[in-house]
Design a protein around this motif. Structure first.
Motif, PDB file in Angstrom:
ATOM      1  N   ALA A  39       0.827  -1.207   0.000  1.00  0.00           N
ATOM      2  CA  ALA A  39       0.000   0.000   0.000  1.00  0.00           C
ATOM      3  C   ALA A  39       0.863   1.260   0.000  1.00  0.00           C
ATOM      4  N   ALA A  40       0.422   2.262  -0.723  1.00  0.00           N
ATOM      5  CA  ALA A  40       1.146   3.527  -0.803  1.00  0.00           C
ATOM      6  C   ALA A  40       0.681   4.503   0.273  1.00  0.00           C
ATOM      7  N   GLU A  41      -0.022   4.013   1.256  1.00  0.00           N
ATOM      8  CA  GLU A  41      -0.516   4.855   2.345  1.00  0.00           C
ATOM      9  C   GLU A  41       0.581   5.049   3.387  1.00  0.00           C
ATOM     10  N   PRO A  42       0.378   6.001   4.297  1.00  0.00           N
ATOM     11  CA  PRO A  42       1.357   6.164   5.380  1.00  0.00           C
ATOM     12  C   PRO A  42       1.498   4.859   6.169  1.00  0.00           C
ATOM     13  N   PRO A  43       2.690   4.589   6.714  1.00  0.00           N
ATOM     14  CA  PRO A  43       2.894   3.352   7.474  1.00  0.00           C
ATOM     15  C   PRO A  43       1.934   3.244   8.656  1.00  0.00           C
ATOM     16  N   ARG A  44       1.480   2.032   8.913  1.00  0.00           N
ATOM     17  CA  ARG A  44       0.661   1.747  10.092  1.00  0.00           C
ATOM     18  C   ARG A  44       0.809   0.267  10.391  1.00  0.00           C
ATOM     19  N   PHE A  45       0.279  -0.153  11.512  1.00  0.00           N
ATOM     20  CA  PHE A  45       0.450  -1.556  11.884  1.00  0.00           C
ATOM     21  C   PHE A  45      -0.905  -2.159  12.211  1.00  0.00           C
ATOM     22  N   GLY A  46      -0.963  -3.465  12.159  1.00  0.00           N
ATOM     23  CA  GLY A  46      -2.176  -4.196  12.510  1.00  0.00           C
ATOM     24  C   GLY A  46      -2.051  -4.815  13.883  1.00  0.00           C
ATOM     25  N   PHE A  47      -3.163  -5.073  14.481  1.00  0.00           N
ATOM     26  CA  PHE A  47      -3.184  -5.675  15.809  1.00  0.00           C
ATOM     27  C   PHE A  47      -4.291  -6.704  15.829  1.00  0.00           C
ATOM     28  N   GLU A  48      -3.968  -7.927  16.153  1.00  0.00           N
ATOM     29  CA  GLU A  48      -4.944  -8.998  16.125  1.00  0.00           C
ATOM     30  C   GLU A  48      -6.048  -8.775  17.150  1.00  0.00           C
ATOM     31  N   LEU A  49      -7.265  -9.033  16.748  1.00  0.00           N
ATOM     32  CA  LEU A  49      -8.409  -8.916  17.639  1.00  0.00           C
ATOM     33  C   LEU A  49      -8.234  -9.810  18.858  1.00  0.00           C
ATOM     34  N   GLU A  50      -7.617 -10.971  18.672  1.00  0.00           N
ATOM     35  CA  GLU A  50      -7.451 -11.906  19.770  1.00  0.00           C
ATOM     36  C   GLU A  50      -6.697 -11.293  20.945  1.00  0.00           C
ATOM     37  N   ALA A  51      -5.874 -10.308  20.698  1.00  0.00           N
ATOM     38  CA  ALA A  51      -5.128  -9.677  21.784  1.00  0.00           C
ATOM     39  C   ALA A  51      -6.060  -9.044  22.806  1.00  0.00           C
ATOM     40  N   TRP A  52      -7.236  -8.692  22.395  1.00  0.00           N
ATOM     41  CA  TRP A  52      -8.193  -8.079  23.311  1.00  0.00           C
ATOM     42  C   TRP A  52      -9.004  -9.130  24.070  1.00  0.00           C
ATOM     43  N   LEU A  53      -8.801 -10.387  23.750  1.00  0.00           N
ATOM     44  CA  LEU A  53      -9.585 -11.448  24.357  1.00  0.00           C
ATOM     45  C   LEU A  53      -8.813 -12.195  25.443  1.00  0.00           C
ATOM     46  N   ILE A  54      -7.828 -11.504  26.030  1.00  0.00           N
ATOM     47  CA  ILE A  54      -7.062 -12.114  27.116  1.00  0.00           C
ATOM     48  C   ILE A  54      -7.169 -11.253  28.370  1.00  0.00           C
ATOM     49  N   ASP A  55      -6.966 -11.890  29.518  1.00  0.00           N
ATOM     50  CA  ASP A  55      -7.008 -11.142  30.770  1.00  0.00           C
ATOM     51  C   ASP A  55      -5.621 -10.568  31.088  1.00  0.00           C
ATOM     52  N   GLN A  56      -5.477  -9.939  32.251  1.00  0.00           N
ATOM     53  CA  GLN A  56      -4.221  -9.284  32.602  1.00  0.00           C
ATOM     54  C   GLN A  56      -3.061 -10.267  32.746  1.00  0.00           C
ATOM     55  N   ALA A  57      -3.363 -11.543  32.996  1.00  0.00           N
ATOM     56  CA  ALA A  57      -2.312 -12.558  33.131  1.00  0.00           C
ATOM     57  C   ALA A  57      -1.961 -13.186  31.782  1.00  0.00           C
ATOM     58  N   GLY A  58      -2.650 -12.759  30.714  1.00  0.00           N
ATOM     59  CA  GLY A  58      -2.391 -13.307  29.402  1.00  0.00           C
ATOM     60  C   GLY A  58      -3.160 -14.573  29.099  1.00  0.00           C
ATOM     61  N   ASN A  59      -4.096 -14.909  29.948  1.00  0.00           N
ATOM     62  CA  ASN A  59      -4.931 -16.088  29.755  1.00  0.00           C
ATOM     63  C   ASN A  59      -6.211 -15.727  29.005  1.00  0.00           C
ATOM     64  N   PRO A  60      -6.853 -16.698  28.361  1.00  0.00           N
ATOM     65  CA  PRO A  60      -8.109 -16.379  27.660  1.00  0.00           C
ATOM     66  C   PRO A  60      -9.122 -15.764  28.613  1.00  0.00           C
ATOM     67  N   ALA A  61      -9.721 -14.663  28.186  1.00  0.00           N
ATOM     68  CA  ALA A  61     -10.730 -13.998  29.017  1.00  0.00           C
ATOM     69  C   ALA A  61     -12.009 -14.832  29.033  1.00  0.00           C
ATOM     70  N   ARG A  62     -12.694 -14.749  30.110  1.00  0.00           N
ATOM     71  CA  ARG A  62     -13.955 -15.500  30.231  1.00  0.00           C
ATOM     72  C   ARG A  62     -15.112 -14.568  30.427  1.00  0.00           C
TER      73      ARG A  62
END
Length: 62
Positions: A39-62
């Motif tokens: 892409a010829a757009e300004p640089p940016r990065f992606g972030f997986e949705l799954e990263a938001w589905l974990i708790d503070q300990a890094g375990n799957p959120a319930r």
């Protein structure tokens, strides 16, 4: 992405296969970069949705 990894140890062949695949993907990226296929757009990065589905300990959120 999207594949569960049940193993916690890997063989030398697993590491060789991973390294080979990583090299292939890196070479493909280099090709796209040189050919202007990114892409010829300004640089940016992606972030997986799954990263938001974990708790503070890094375990799957319930």
């Amino acid at each position: 992405m999207g594949i569960e990894i049940d193993s916690t140890s890997f063989s030398k062949e697993d590491f060789r296969a991973f390294a080979a695949r990583l090299k292939e993907e890196t070479e493909l990226f280099k090709t796209w970069w040189k050919q202007g296929g990114l892409a010829a757009e300004p640089p940016r990065f992606g972030f997986e949705l799954e990263a938001w589905l974990i708790d503070q300990a890094g375990n799957p959120a319930r």
